[in-house]
Design an enzyme around this catalytic site. Structure first.
Site, PDB file in Angstrom:
ATOM      1  N   GLY A  14       0.841  -1.201   0.000  1.00 33.50           N
ATOM      2  CA  GLY A  14       0.000   0.000   0.000  1.00 33.50           C
ATOM      3  C   GLY A  14       0.874   1.249   0.000  1.00 33.50           C
ATOM      4  CE  LYS A  77      -5.717  -7.342  -5.670  1.00 29.38           C
ATOM      5  NZ  LYS A  77      -6.326  -6.288  -6.470  1.00 29.38           N
ATOM      6  CG  ASP A 139      -0.936   0.105   9.186  1.00 24.31           C
ATOM      7  OD1 ASP A 139      -1.632   1.110   8.991  1.00 24.31           O
ATOM      8  OD2 ASP A 139      -1.237  -1.026   8.754  1.00 24.31           O
ATOM      9  NE  ARG A 174     -26.424  12.930  15.256  1.00 22.99           N
ATOM     10  CZ  ARG A 174     -26.616  13.569  14.121  1.00 22.99           C
ATOM     11  NH1 ARG A 174     -25.609  14.195  13.540  1.00 22.99           N
ATOM     12  NH2 ARG A 174     -27.800  13.601  13.559  1.00 22.99           N
ATOM     13  N   GLY A 182      -4.906   0.415  10.645  1.00 20.09           N
ATOM     14  CA  GLY A 182      -4.091  -0.255  11.660  1.00 20.09           C
ATOM     15  C   GLY A 182      -4.547  -1.689  11.739  1.00 20.09           C
ATOM     16  NE  ARG A 183      -4.308  -6.060   6.976  1.00 18.94           N
ATOM     17  CZ  ARG A 183      -5.329  -6.876   6.661  1.00 18.94           C
ATOM     18  NH1 ARG A 183      -5.445  -8.033   7.255  1.00 18.94           N
ATOM     19  NH2 ARG A 183      -6.200  -6.534   5.757  1.00 18.94           N
ATOM     20  CD  GLU A 234      -7.403  -1.361   8.701  1.00 22.91           C
ATOM     21  OE1 GLU A 234      -8.243  -1.193   7.825  1.00 22.91           O
ATOM     22  OE2 GLU A 234      -6.180  -1.441   8.482  1.00 22.91           O
ATOM     23  NE  ARG A 277     -25.929  10.330  11.890  1.00 16.69           N
ATOM     24  CZ  ARG A 277     -27.086  10.067  12.497  1.00 16.69           C
ATOM     25  NH1 ARG A 277     -27.180   9.052  13.338  1.00 16.69           N
ATOM     26  NH2 ARG A 277     -28.157  10.810  12.279  1.00 16.69           N
ATOM     27  NE  ARG A 286      -2.914   3.308   1.097  1.00 18.21           N
ATOM     28  CZ  ARG A 286      -3.198   2.014   0.988  1.00 18.21           C
ATOM     29  NH1 ARG A 286      -3.216   1.244   2.057  1.00 18.21           N
ATOM     30  NH2 ARG A 286      -3.416   1.476  -0.178  1.00 18.21           N
TER      31      ARG A 286
END
Ligand code: F6P
Length: 362
Positions: A14, A77, A139, A174, A182-183, A234, A277, A286
């Site tokens: 990425g 990939k 990250d 709210r 951030g995997r 995430e 929300r 990024r």
């Protein structure tokens, strides 16, 4: 005695703000030594398809240090050891890459990438290709370097978003859930959450409990603070280890993440009755140009990579070890991931500021 070299540069995985600054610095440093420089397009793709190779000179790298993306293109990939074939499946095309590298008469490759790219670089070093790695990822989860370039930009974007959401959250009373990247590591969530004075920060390193999050929101409510800001990485996990995603789409061997913010928002509403929300920052973090800090570290990394090649090094990655940029063994970056230390001072600061990190609230 100076020796003329031919070097190549590629960018893999990425993208991250600062890639073009690395390319510029490495190219100018190499040209300054009288070397030739080639840009390999689309990760290792250019080694497999020579149409994707371009010569880099002063003109091609002029005015790019502040630009986002990468003039070379990138892909997540394109692992030559597991190269995807049309119709499904993968083949090992690594020997073709090595053959192409030698056919081009190259002396070294500067491979700019994250953990996946550094792992691939290590495997090519084992096959005899001289490589110097440059650590990139928003990250910030690569070991061996205090920071990767791209991280500061991502934190800056996320902090600005949290700052902006405060006023609308307060106006409408709210809860806002901000999903950040951030995997495996929660560096972006923690740093932007602390900088942006969030109320709850959820990280992959600290499995969370919905009850603790709901209690924090209701504690604020009871104290007249009728709005809350929640930042969630995430890759944050529930205490039962469950990963929350929108579907089971895969990218190579990895699950495509995204969707946890909405799940957290719905659960907060269900448990507290508060209107919630979600804002998913996604690739905004990024995209675009690097901050001055990222630009500077990227330029330093690019120049340091050329100095490492000049010194005859291979199988190394340039890394920030303040105040210096050093070359460390690639294996140090590849062997383990740099996670947020649960007992570190930024986590302690978050707790001291009264933030809920999802594991408890009392
Ligand atoms: O590598 C950084 C990262 O931003 C991860 O946090 C995220 O999961 C991934 O990239 C998403 O990248 P892409 O959408 O390009 O697959």
């Amino acid at each position: 005695m100076t020796t003329t070299k031919r070097i190549a540069i590629n960018t893999g995985g990425g993208d991250a703000p600062g890639l073009n600054a690395v390319i510029r610095a490495a190219t100018l440093a190499a040209l300054d030594r009288g070397w030739e420089v080639f840009g390999i397009g689309k990760g290792y793709g250019g080694f497999l398809d020579t149409d994707k190779i371009q010569r880099l000179d002063q003109d091609t790298v002029r005015g790019i240090a502040h630009l986002g993306g990468t003039i070379l293109g990138t892909t997540n990939k394109g692992d030559p050891f597991h190269y995807p074939v049309p119709g499904g499946g993968v083949v090992d095309r690594s020997d073709e890459v090595v053959a192409s590298f030698h056919r081009l008469g190259l002396d070294a490759l500067i491979a700019i990438g994250g953990d996946g790219s550094m792992g691939i670089a290590q495997r090519f070093v084992d096959k005899g290709m001289p490589i110097v790695g440059v650590p990139k990822t928003i990250d910030n989860d690569l070991s061996g370097t205090v920071v990767t370039f791209g991280f500061d930009t991502a934190v800056t974007v996320a902090t600005e978003a949290i700052d902006r959401l405060h006023s609308t959250a307060e106006a409408h009373e709210r809860v806002f859930v901000v999903e950040v990247m951030g995997r495996y590591a929660g560096w972006i969530a923690l740093y932007s959450g602390v900088a942006g004075s969030a109320d709850v920060v959820l990280l992959p390193e600290i499995p969370f409990d919905f009850e603790a999050v709901a209690r924090k929101v209701m504690h604020r409510e009871a104290n007249g603070r009728r709005f809350s800001l929640v930042v969630v990485a995430e890759g944050a996990r529930l205490q039962d280890g469950q990963l929350v995603t929108l579907g089971d789409e895969r990218q190579g061997s990895e699950l495509r993440l995204g969707g946890i913010g909405e799940v957290v928002a719905k659960e907060i509403t269900a448990r507290t009755g508060k209107e919630s929300r979600t804002v998913v920052l996604g690739h905004l973090q990024r995209g675009g140009g690097p901050t001055a800090r990222d630009r500077l570290i990227a330029l330093r990394f690019g120049a340091a990579a050329v100095r490492a090649i000049e010194a005859g090094k291979s199988g190394v990655m340039v890394a920030l070890d303040p105040p210096e940029v050093k070359a460390i063994p690639l294996s140090e970056a590849v062997d383990r991931m740099k996670l947020v230390p649960r007992d570190g001072d930024v986590v302690a600061t978050a707790r001291d500021l009264g933030m809920c990190l999802g594991d408890r609230w009392d």
